[in-house]
Design a protein around this motif. Structure first.
Motif, short mmCIF file in Angstrom:
data_model
loop_
_atom_site.label_atom_id
_atom_site.label_comp_id
_atom_site.label_asym_id
_atom_site.label_seq_id
_atom_site.Cartn_x
_atom_site.Cartn_y
_atom_site.Cartn_z
N ARG A 357 0.84 -1.20 0.00
CA ARG A 357 0.00 0.00 0.00
C ARG A 357 0.88 1.26 0.00
O ARG A 357 0.56 2.26 -0.67
N PHE A 358 1.96 1.20 0.76
CA PHE A 358 2.90 2.32 0.83
C PHE A 358 3.51 2.60 -0.55
O PHE A 358 3.54 3.74 -1.02
N MET A 359 3.98 1.55 -1.21
CA MET A 359 4.59 1.73 -2.52
C MET A 359 3.56 2.18 -3.55
O MET A 359 3.87 2.99 -4.44
N SER A 360 2.33 1.72 -3.42
CA SER A 360 1.27 2.16 -4.33
C SER A 360 1.01 3.65 -4.16
O SER A 360 0.84 4.38 -5.15
N GLY A 361 1.00 4.11 -2.91
CA GLY A 361 0.82 5.54 -2.65
C GLY A 361 1.95 6.36 -3.23
O GLY A 361 1.73 7.44 -3.80
N LEU A 362 3.18 5.86 -3.10
CA LEU A 362 4.32 6.55 -3.68
C LEU A 362 4.20 6.63 -5.20
O LEU A 362 4.46 7.68 -5.81
N ARG A 363 3.79 5.51 -5.81
CA ARG A 363 3.67 5.49 -7.28
C ARG A 363 2.61 6.47 -7.76
O ARG A 363 2.77 7.11 -8.81
N GLN A 364 1.53 6.62 -7.01
CA GLN A 364 0.51 7.59 -7.38
C GLN A 364 1.06 9.01 -7.33
O GLN A 364 0.78 9.82 -8.22
N LEU A 365 1.85 9.31 -6.30
CA LEU A 365 2.51 10.62 -6.25
C LEU A 365 3.47 10.76 -7.43
O LEU A 365 3.65 11.86 -7.97
N GLY A 366 4.08 9.65 -7.81
CA GLY A 366 5.03 9.67 -8.92
C GLY A 366 4.40 9.96 -10.26
O GLY A 366 5.11 10.23 -11.24
N SER A 402 11.06 21.31 -2.64
CA SER A 402 10.83 20.33 -1.58
C SER A 402 10.63 21.01 -0.24
O SER A 402 9.81 20.57 0.58
N GLU A 403 11.35 22.10 0.01
CA GLU A 403 11.19 22.85 1.25
C GLU A 403 9.78 23.46 1.31
O GLU A 403 9.12 23.43 2.37
N ARG A 404 9.31 23.98 0.19
CA ARG A 404 7.96 24.54 0.15
C ARG A 404 6.90 23.48 0.44
O ARG A 404 5.93 23.72 1.17
N ILE A 405 7.10 22.30 -0.16
CA ILE A 405 6.13 21.21 0.05
C ILE A 405 6.13 20.79 1.52
O ILE A 405 5.07 20.60 2.13
N ALA A 406 7.31 20.64 2.11
CA ALA A 406 7.39 20.23 3.52
C ALA A 406 6.74 21.28 4.42
O ALA A 406 6.03 20.93 5.39
N ASN A 407 6.95 22.57 4.12
CA ASN A 407 6.36 23.63 4.95
C ASN A 407 4.84 23.67 4.81
O ASN A 407 4.12 23.85 5.80
N LYS A 408 4.36 23.51 3.58
CA LYS A 408 2.91 23.51 3.36
C LYS A 408 2.27 22.29 4.02
O LYS A 408 1.18 22.39 4.61
N ALA A 441 -2.90 11.42 0.95
CA ALA A 441 -3.88 12.41 0.49
C ALA A 441 -3.40 13.82 0.79
O ALA A 441 -3.49 14.73 -0.05
N ILE A 442 -2.89 14.04 2.01
CA ILE A 442 -2.38 15.36 2.38
C ILE A 442 -1.21 15.75 1.48
O ILE A 442 -1.13 16.88 0.99
N LEU A 443 -0.33 14.80 1.25
CA LEU A 443 0.86 15.11 0.45
C LEU A 443 0.47 15.40 -1.00
O LEU A 443 1.03 16.31 -1.64
N ALA A 444 -0.48 14.67 -1.54
CA ALA A 444 -0.93 14.92 -2.92
C ALA A 444 -1.54 16.31 -3.04
O ALA A 444 -1.23 17.07 -3.98
N ASP A 445 -2.41 16.67 -2.09
CA ASP A 445 -3.01 18.01 -2.11
C ASP A 445 -1.94 19.09 -1.97
O ASP A 445 -2.00 20.13 -2.64
N THR A 446 -0.98 18.83 -1.11
CA THR A 446 0.09 19.80 -0.88
C THR A 446 0.91 20.03 -2.14
O THR A 446 1.22 21.18 -2.49
N MET A 447 1.28 18.96 -2.83
CA MET A 447 2.05 19.10 -4.06
C MET A 447 1.29 19.91 -5.10
O MET A 447 1.85 20.80 -5.76
N THR A 448 -0.01 19.64 -5.23
CA THR A 448 -0.83 20.38 -6.19
C THR A 448 -0.84 21.87 -5.86
O THR A 448 -0.65 22.74 -6.74
#
Length: 456
Positions: A357-366, A402-408, A441-448
């Motif tokens: 599940r973890f790798m699937s989530g990473l691949r979706q972000l990818g 990456s710093e912006r994403i981590a801060n958001k 989900a949070i990370l995907a929204d953050t990247m967008t």
């Protein structure tokens, strides 16, 4: 913006704390996050805000932040025998029991354990062990240490010299005699038309050429992480360790597995050395050994290296090296309980159950337009961000993406780690499916949001 009033926790931090490995522009602009406690995989700041820690602190708080059994083991030991050293042949009974347990679960049929307070100190200790070993065996010229580009082995002067990161130039490092072989990152360094196996074989040939060029009789040892952690979660290319191990054996060069991050289940196996067939002569461990509840590092010496080091130490009458708190009974009790928790409370099983599940989530972000590679193993992963997927050209550094994403993400209650142009995740082993889905989900929204903000 956090509370910046004159007597706030944030201002007290800014006036009195000097932070390491911290983006100072972010710190000066946003202030620190001052924490009070943790529950499960969440930590809470002085204002009561909750953060899901998707990096297990620094890879190490794998059992969550308030495991009752580990806390009770610490308290029980404190009441019985809170502190002692391991010098002069004296040691706590708890530390002897931990040593037995570590050798029992290690890849080695036998061996001994040497204790430090951190992974940096443990790696530094092995350097001195190798130097003493070769010097006492009539080869004082064998002092050169091989590690790899993008490696991370610590922050002492020796281990920072082993660490293949550009920031160590700030200290005038590496010292002479510290060599950096190729990074086994196929996605980044593979050639057009080259298979992963061919890439690993090329890196092995390059390693042998480096050894021959420097002189095999000048090399003290090679250090390698089974998975490069602070380099951006870089699993080895296929067949990498199988390719380099015969070369090191050919020239009598010990291989030290730095398992500070990968040890005790992070890859889904007890040891990264088992996962990737490393076959080391010694293992360096820390972080998960106490589930992050006490500072501890350890060197696990395999039988051959242990026998050789014991022989030269007997000639010298001692191994003249040590740390006051190495093998502390509090840490030993915590480590024994943490290992019990890992084995009997389903933590390792949970890593394996949810790693897909973890790798699937990473691949979706990818799949994001600006994601170049999603990579990982077990419960450690990264998404590397690029300007162009096809060419793998990096984003302009001025974006600080990456710093912006981590801060958001932090604003949204998620702690993740920026490393270069990658976002790194290393969640606690007790993470649930619901928590994992929320993390992604949070990370995907953050990247967008972040890419929209910078106009990409």
């Amino acid at each position: 913006m956090k509370d910046q009033t004159s007597n706030s926790w944030e201002q007290r931090d800014m006036h009195n704390v000097f932070h390491g490995f911290t983006d100072l522009d972010t710190l000066n602009r946003n202030g620190p996050v001052v924490l009070t406690h943790g529950e499960g995989i969440h930590v809470f700041d002085v204002h009561g805000k909750s953060y899901m820690d998707a990096n297990s602190g620094l890879w190490n708080n794998v059992a969550g932040f308030n495991h009752r059994g580990i806390i009770e083991a610490l308290c029980d030991q404190a009441r019985r025998f809170p502190g002692y050293h391991a010098f002069f042949g004296r040691i706590a009974d708890t530390t002897v029991a931990l040593s037995e347990k570590l050798i029992e679960i290690s890849p080695f049929p036998s061996g001994k354990v040497y204790y430090t307070n951190s992974g940096s100190e443990a790696n530094d200790t092995v350097v001195k062990m190798l130097w003493m070993l070769h010097r006492r065996n009539g080869q004082p010229q064998r002092r050169k240490i091989i590690s790899r580009v993008n490696a991370y082995h610590g922050v002492t002067v020796a281990t920072a010299s082993m660490t293949g990161k550009a920031y160590n130039a700030e200290f005038g490092l590496p010292l002479p005699g510290f060599l950096h072989a190729d990074c086994p990152h196929f996605w980044r360094f593979g050639r057009a038309g080259e298979t992963e196996i061919e890439f690993s074989q090329r890196l092995a040939r390059n390693l042998e050429e480096l050894i021959i060029k420097e002189g095999p009789d000048t090399i003290a040892g090679m250090f390698a992480e089974p998975v490069q952690g602070a380099g951006g979660v870089i699993p080895p290319s296929e067949g990498y360790f199988e390719a380099i191990r015969p070369i090191l054996r050919k020239y009598g060069i010990p291989l030290i597995a730095d398992e500070v991050i990968t040890g005790f289940g992070r890859t889904g196996a007890m040891w990264g050395s088992d996962k990737y067939n490393v076959q080391p002569d010694a293992i360096v461990a820390s972080k998960c050994i106490t589930a992050g509840y006490f500072p501890m590092g350890a060197v696990l010496l395999g039988p051959d290296l242990c026998a050789a080091l014991t022989a030269v130490s007997e000639k010298a009458e001692e191994f003249p090296h040590g740390f006051t708190a190495g093998g502390n009974p509090l840490g030993s009790a915590v480590a024994l309980k943490a290992l019990e928790v890992l084995e009997t409370e389903g933590l390792l099983e949970n890593v394996n159950r949810l790693s897909g599940r973890f790798m699937s989530g990473l691949r979706q972000l990818g799949e994001h337009k600006y994601a170049g590679e999603a990579r990982g193993v077990g419960f450690m992963g990264a998404v590397e961000l690029v300007a162009d997927k096809a060419t793998k050209v990096a984003l302009d550094g001025s974006y600080q993406i990456s710093e912006r994403i981590a801060n958001k993400a932090l604003e949204k209650g998620l702690i993740c780690r920026p490393l270069g142009q990658a976002i790194v995740l290393g969640p606690p082993f007790v993470m649930t499916e619901v928590e994992m889905d929320r993390m992604f989900a949070i990370l995907a929204d953050t990247m967008t949001e972040v890419f929209a903000e910078v106009g990409l």
